[in-house]
Design a protein around this motif. Structure first.
Motif, PDB file in Angstrom:
ATOM      1  N   ASN A   1       0.817  -1.209   0.000  1.00 17.57           N
ATOM      2  CA  ASN A   1       0.000   0.000   0.000  1.00 17.57           C
ATOM      3  C   ASN A   1       0.856   1.268   0.000  1.00 17.57           C
ATOM      4  OD1 ASN A   1      -2.250  -1.638   0.064  1.00 17.57           O
ATOM      5  ND2 ASN A   1      -2.498  -1.480   2.269  1.00 17.57           N
ATOM      6  N   SER A   2       1.792   1.335  -0.935  1.00 18.61           N
ATOM      7  CA  SER A   2       2.641   2.531  -1.032  1.00 18.61           C
ATOM      8  C   SER A   2       2.566   3.112  -2.441  1.00 18.61           C
ATOM      9  CB  SER A   2       4.072   2.193  -0.646  1.00 18.61           C
ATOM     10  OG  SER A   2       4.551   1.114  -1.398  1.00 18.61           O
ATOM     11  N   GLU A   3       1.359   3.263  -2.915  1.00 20.81           N
ATOM     12  CA  GLU A   3       1.111   3.756  -4.272  1.00 20.81           C
ATOM     13  C   GLU A   3       1.733   5.136  -4.494  1.00 20.81           C
ATOM     14  OE1 GLU A   3      -2.796   4.967  -6.961  1.00 20.81           O
ATOM     15  OE2 GLU A   3      -3.043   4.219  -4.925  1.00 20.81           O
ATOM     16  N   ASP A   4       1.688   5.990  -3.488  1.00 23.03           N
ATOM     17  CA  ASP A   4       2.148   7.366  -3.649  1.00 23.03           C
ATOM     18  C   ASP A   4       3.670   7.482  -3.730  1.00 23.03           C
ATOM     19  OD1 ASP A   4      -0.514   8.078  -3.484  1.00 23.03           O
ATOM     20  OD2 ASP A   4      -0.403   8.434  -1.314  1.00 23.03           O
ATOM     21  N   THR A   5       4.389   6.600  -3.083  1.00 25.92           N
ATOM     22  CA  THR A   5       5.848   6.756  -2.982  1.00 25.92           C
ATOM     23  C   THR A   5       6.647   5.679  -3.703  1.00 25.92           C
ATOM     24  OG1 THR A   5       5.881   5.499  -0.917  1.00 25.92           O
ATOM     25  CG2 THR A   5       5.633   7.891  -0.751  1.00 25.92           C
ATOM     26  N   ILE A   6       5.996   4.681  -4.253  1.00 23.82           N
ATOM     27  CA  ILE A   6       6.732   3.526  -4.782  1.00 23.82           C
ATOM     28  C   ILE A   6       7.622   3.896  -5.957  1.00 23.82           C
ATOM     29  CG2 ILE A   6       4.847   2.735  -6.276  1.00 23.82           C
ATOM     30  CD1 ILE A   6       7.380   0.576  -4.355  1.00 23.82           C
ATOM     31  N   VAL A   7       7.162   4.717  -6.854  1.00 26.97           N
ATOM     32  CA  VAL A   7       7.954   5.069  -8.040  1.00 26.97           C
ATOM     33  C   VAL A   7       9.196   5.853  -7.629  1.00 26.97           C
ATOM     34  CG1 VAL A   7       7.943   6.357 -10.205  1.00 26.97           C
ATOM     35  CG2 VAL A   7       5.952   4.997  -9.556  1.00 26.97           C
ATOM     36  N   GLN A   8       9.046   6.780  -6.721  1.00 22.83           N
ATOM     37  CA  GLN A   8      10.197   7.557  -6.247  1.00 22.83           C
ATOM     38  C   GLN A   8      11.193   6.663  -5.509  1.00 22.83           C
ATOM     39  OE1 GLN A   8       9.185  10.626  -3.489  1.00 22.83           O
ATOM     40  NE2 GLN A   8      11.243  11.481  -3.472  1.00 22.83           N
ATOM     41  N   ARG A   9      10.692   5.749  -4.678  1.00 23.28           N
ATOM     42  CA  ARG A   9      11.588   4.840  -3.935  1.00 23.28           C
ATOM     43  C   ARG A   9      12.390   3.966  -4.890  1.00 23.28           C
ATOM     44  NH1 ARG A   9       7.792   1.776   0.076  1.00 23.28           N
ATOM     45  NH2 ARG A   9       9.640   0.497   0.298  1.00 23.28           N
TER      46      ARG A   9
ATOM     47  N   LYS B   1       3.852  -1.249 -12.958  1.00 24.07           N
ATOM     48  CA  LYS B   1       3.736  -1.764 -14.332  1.00 24.07           C
ATOM     49  C   LYS B   1       3.767  -0.631 -15.350  1.00 24.07           C
ATOM     50  CE  LYS B   1       1.155  -5.957 -13.293  1.00 24.07           C
ATOM     51  NZ  LYS B   1      -0.147  -6.643 -13.420  1.00 24.07           N
ATOM     52  N   GLU B   2       3.089   0.452 -15.055  1.00 23.47           N
ATOM     53  CA  GLU B   2       3.058   1.582 -15.989  1.00 23.47           C
ATOM     54  C   GLU B   2       4.419   2.262 -16.098  1.00 23.47           C
ATOM     55  OE1 GLU B   2       0.087   4.193 -14.492  1.00 23.47           O
ATOM     56  OE2 GLU B   2      -1.589   2.987 -15.237  1.00 23.47           O
ATOM     57  N   THR B   3       5.060   2.462 -14.977  1.00 20.14           N
ATOM     58  CA  THR B   3       6.308   3.225 -14.967  1.00 20.14           C
ATOM     59  C   THR B   3       7.476   2.435 -15.540  1.00 20.14           C
ATOM     60  OG1 THR B   3       5.524   4.342 -12.975  1.00 20.14           O
ATOM     61  CG2 THR B   3       7.846   4.585 -13.512  1.00 20.14           C
ATOM     62  N   TYR B   4       7.564   1.176 -15.208  1.00 19.98           N
ATOM     63  CA  TYR B   4       8.749   0.393 -15.586  1.00 19.98           C
ATOM     64  C   TYR B   4       8.454  -0.687 -16.621  1.00 19.98           C
ATOM     65  CZ  TYR B   4      10.714   2.750 -11.579  1.00 19.98           C
ATOM     66  OH  TYR B   4      11.130   3.710 -10.708  1.00 19.98           O
ATOM     67  N   ASP B   5       7.293  -0.668 -17.239  1.00 19.88           N
ATOM     68  CA  ASP B   5       6.918  -1.649 -18.272  1.00 19.88           C
ATOM     69  C   ASP B   5       7.153  -3.077 -17.795  1.00 19.88           C
ATOM     70  OD1 ASP B   5       6.203   0.385 -20.033  1.00 19.88           O
ATOM     71  OD2 ASP B   5       8.269   0.565 -20.785  1.00 19.88           O
ATOM     72  N   LEU B   6       6.653  -3.390 -16.626  1.00 17.03           N
ATOM     73  CA  LEU B   6       6.821  -4.730 -16.068  1.00 17.03           C
ATOM     74  C   LEU B   6       5.938  -5.721 -16.796  1.00 17.03           C
ATOM     75  CD1 LEU B   6       6.845  -3.974 -12.243  1.00 17.03           C
ATOM     76  CD2 LEU B   6       8.776  -4.168 -13.784  1.00 17.03           C
ATOM     77  N   MET B   7       6.441  -6.938 -16.943  1.00 21.78           N
ATOM     78  CA  MET B   7       5.691  -8.012 -17.564  1.00 21.78           C
ATOM     79  C   MET B   7       5.806  -9.238 -16.680  1.00 21.78           C
ATOM     80  SD  MET B   7       6.947  -7.544 -21.538  1.00 21.78           S
ATOM     81  CE  MET B   7       7.813  -9.032 -21.378  1.00 21.78           C
TER      82      MET B   7
END
Length: 125
Positions: free
Chosen positions: A73-81, A111-117
């Motif tokens: 549940n860290s939707e707000d900070t996960i991309v920055q981390r 998935k959106e930020t790092y194109d995860l598959m």
């Protein structure tokens, strides 16, 4: 007969004391030798050029490091981390994200930020 046993016991105790004394003297001598050897080694290595930190980071023979990142549940900070972790300057490392049952949009943002598959792999036991 009693005096003979007492005399034997007394000589046995004295022999034990002498054995313990010899053991302690040898232990002190060996520890002293090891301290002197360690001091000589430290003095010799002090004169050597130390390996520079930035050289070690770029070295291909540096050990690989895995960074385990538990997220929940860290939707707000996960991309920055994760972007901070990916900016680390080290030769060989991987970032492993462990989604610990997030109930928000954490996984979608990743998935959106790092194109995860998804990858299907066999686990070998």
């Amino acid at each position: 007969m009693d005096e003979r046993w007492i005399e034997m016991l007394r000589s046995f105790v004295l022999a034990c004391y002498e054995g313990i004394f010899i053991y302690l003297v040898l232990a002190i001598v060996m520890c002293s030798v090891l301290v002197v050897a360690a001091a000589r080694t430290l003095i010799r290595q002090r004169d050597l050029d130390p390996l520079q930190y930035h050289e070690m980071l770029d070295e291909e023979l540096a050990p690989a490091v895995s960074l385990l990142v538990p997220v929940r549940n860290s939707e707000d900070t996960i991309v920055q981390r994760i972007s901070c972790l990916l900016d680390i300057r080290y030769a060989r490392y991987e970032v492993i994200i462990i989604n610990d049952g997030s109930e928000d949009e954490t996984m979608r943002r990743l998935k959106e930020t790092y194109d995860l598959m998804p990858i299907r792999s066999k686990v070998h036991y």
